[in-house]
Design a protein around this motif. Structure first.
Motif, PDB file in Angstrom:
ATOM      1  N   VAL A  61       0.835  -1.204   0.000  1.00  0.00           N
ATOM      2  CA  VAL A  61       0.000   0.000   0.000  1.00  0.00           C
ATOM      3  C   VAL A  61       0.871   1.256   0.000  1.00  0.00           C
ATOM      4  O   VAL A  61       0.597   2.216  -0.725  1.00  0.00           O
ATOM      5  N   VAL A  62       1.929   1.249   0.797  1.00  0.00           N
ATOM      6  CA  VAL A  62       2.827   2.403   0.848  1.00  0.00           C
ATOM      7  C   VAL A  62       3.494   2.625  -0.505  1.00  0.00           C
ATOM      8  O   VAL A  62       3.586   3.764  -0.992  1.00  0.00           O
ATOM      9  N   ALA A  63       3.949   1.548  -1.134  1.00  0.00           N
ATOM     10  CA  ALA A  63       4.585   1.671  -2.446  1.00  0.00           C
ATOM     11  C   ALA A  63       3.609   2.237  -3.469  1.00  0.00           C
ATOM     12  O   ALA A  63       3.969   3.100  -4.292  1.00  0.00           O
ATOM     13  N   GLY A  64       2.371   1.760  -3.444  1.00  0.00           N
ATOM     14  CA  GLY A  64       1.373   2.273  -4.371  1.00  0.00           C
ATOM     15  C   GLY A  64       1.052   3.734  -4.134  1.00  0.00           C
ATOM     16  O   GLY A  64       0.938   4.525  -5.083  1.00  0.00           O
ATOM     17  N   ALA A  65       0.919   4.113  -2.867  1.00  0.00           N
ATOM     18  CA  ALA A  65       0.605   5.503  -2.537  1.00  0.00           C
ATOM     19  C   ALA A  65       1.721   6.443  -2.982  1.00  0.00           C
ATOM     20  O   ALA A  65       1.469   7.512  -3.552  1.00  0.00           O
ATOM     21  N   LEU A  66       2.964   6.061  -2.730  1.00  0.00           N
ATOM     22  CA  LEU A  66       4.095   6.913  -3.109  1.00  0.00           C
ATOM     23  C   LEU A  66       4.231   7.016  -4.619  1.00  0.00           C
ATOM     24  O   LEU A  66       4.501   8.088  -5.160  1.00  0.00           O
ATOM     25  N   ALA A  67       4.052   5.889  -5.302  1.00  0.00           N
ATOM     26  CA  ALA A  67       4.181   5.900  -6.757  1.00  0.00           C
ATOM     27  C   ALA A  67       3.144   6.817  -7.397  1.00  0.00           C
ATOM     28  O   ALA A  67       3.409   7.484  -8.396  1.00  0.00           O
ATOM     29  N   ALA A  68       1.953   6.853  -6.794  1.00  0.00           N
ATOM     30  CA  ALA A  68       0.880   7.693  -7.332  1.00  0.00           C
ATOM     31  C   ALA A  68       0.967   9.126  -6.837  1.00  0.00           C
ATOM     32  O   ALA A  68       0.163   9.970  -7.246  1.00  0.00           O
ATOM     33  N   GLY A  69       1.926   9.405  -5.942  1.00  0.00           N
ATOM     34  CA  GLY A  69       2.079  10.755  -5.435  1.00  0.00           C
ATOM     35  C   GLY A  69       1.020  11.154  -4.438  1.00  0.00           C
ATOM     36  O   GLY A  69       0.754  12.348  -4.255  1.00  0.00           O
ATOM     37  N   ARG A  70       0.401  10.164  -3.758  1.00  0.00           N
ATOM     38  CA  ARG A  70      -0.667  10.462  -2.797  1.00  0.00           C
ATOM     39  C   ARG A  70      -0.412   9.755  -1.464  1.00  0.00           C
ATOM     40  O   ARG A  70      -1.224   8.966  -0.995  1.00  0.00           O
ATOM     41  N   PRO A  71       0.732  10.052  -0.829  1.00  0.00           N
ATOM     42  CA  PRO A  71       1.057   9.331   0.405  1.00  0.00           C
ATOM     43  C   PRO A  71       0.520   9.978   1.671  1.00  0.00           C
ATOM     44  O   PRO A  71       1.242  10.149   2.649  1.00  0.00           O
TER      45      PRO A  71
END
Length: 344
Positions: free
Chosen positions: A24-34
């Motif tokens: 989830v953290v990797a996905g959030a950071l990749a999308a720029g929405r952490p």
């Protein structure tokens, strides 16, 4: 540990859930929405759904486990099938509720419900079919995309592809935990690890060099994509492995964030990637030499735990190298816990 609590911990394979929040953290950071609140809530939702899937797996496999794994909670008589099913339903409800609270209705509909559906579809029907490994890989990819929340998920697709490729190979190997594996399976797993690590290293070198650093001052960086077209040259010797290489190649290689291109980012990314490769390759090489059931189970456990340094690599490449450090540090912890409560 209380006997009842230990039984439920075994049912849901509790320690393995440590490998979930990093998706989830990797996905959030990749999308720029952490966002901290949303990402934490969605990570908790994913953990609940992971545990639900484990409980549902034991409920669905209770007849098979009576023969092959009589020590599991249901066949050993420590837990009734109805209790396991109720646990799966309750945890699924908790996962959906946490996602709604953290990300709202759009996140629930776009991200969490598809993830929950993938978990139940795998356990109740797809697991025992040829589509089983692909279904599990899809579920893990959806877990990465879960971190993107209600917005567009395109930027997180490369991270999801990496996690899916790894999961596909581990799931294929896990089908041979009871009777041992043909030598082709550990070779496929080892080749997949090599392809992922090689592609990640190639991209690290390409983005950490002086030319990349110069380019970073001329344009605004975009979200990271770990895996480069280097995977296109990774011929794994099997149709399924070739498909994994093709997926990695399709991920592309846009510029990495400035934090990932700096010396700290490069160091953390390289260390995490090396830890991932070493964790997987050591156990997989042992299975190539001796494809017995105990070796296979050890390699599957190592593959599950290796998700942590793989996620750390993705997080560091997305521009948060310091956030990647706890993921790597959790690897020995999950190993110690798995000696008490099995991850497989």
């Amino acid at each position: 540990m209380n006997t009842t609590l230990r039984t439920y911990a075994e049912l849901v394979r509790a320690p393995a859930a440590i490998t979930v929040p990093g998706d989830v953290v990797a996905g959030a950071l990749a999308a720029g929405r952490p966002g901290i609140r949303r990402t934490t809530g969605l990570a908790a939702s994913s953990v609940a759904l992971y545990w639900a899937g484990m409980a549902l797996n034991d409920w669905a496999d209770r007849a098979e486990d009576a023969t092959e794994r009589p020590e599991r909670p249901i066949p050993s008589g420590r837990l009734t099938p109805n209790a396991a099913l109720a646990t799966a339903i309750g945890l699924t409800g908790a996962g959906l509720g946490l996602a709604a609270l953290a990300g709202g209705r759009r996140t629930l509909l776009r991200r969490t419900l598809p993830l929950a559906a993938a978990v139940w579809a795998y356990d109740l029907g797809l697991k025992s079919t040829p589509l089983g490994p692909a279904a599990m890989a899809a579920a893990r990819a959806l877990d990465v995309l879960h971190g993107t929340g209600p917005g567009r998920a395109a930027a997180a697709l490369p991270a999801a592809t990496a996690v899916a490729a790894h999961t596909f190979a581990v799931t294929r190997l896990s089908r041979h935990e009871v009777d041992g594996a043909p030598t082709s399976e550990p070779k496929l797993s080892l080749a997949t690890t090599t392809a992922i690590a090689g592609a990640g290293a190639a991209h690290l070198l390409a983005t950490a060099g002086p030319r990349a650093a110069t380019a970073s001052t001329a344009q605004q960086p975009t979200p990271a994509r770990l895996f480069s077209a280097a995977a296109d040259g990774a011929h794994l010797g099997a149709p399924a492995a070739g498909s994994v290489a093709a997926l990695l190649a399709a991920a592309g290689t846009p510029d990495a964030p400035a934090a990932a291109r700096g010396p700290v980012g490069a160091l953390v990314t390289g260390a995490a990637l090396a830890t991932y490769a070493g964790t997987c390759a050591r156990a997989q090489s042992a299975v190539v030499r001796d494809p017995s059931a105990p070796r296979v189970r050890a390699a599957v456990g190592a593959g599950i735990h290796a998700l942590l340094p793989l996620q750390a690599t993705l997080v560091a490449r997305a521009g948060a190298p310091l956030l990647a450090l706890p993921l790597v540090a959790a690897l020995p912890l999950v190993g110690r816990l798995a000696r008490k409560v099995s991850s497989t």
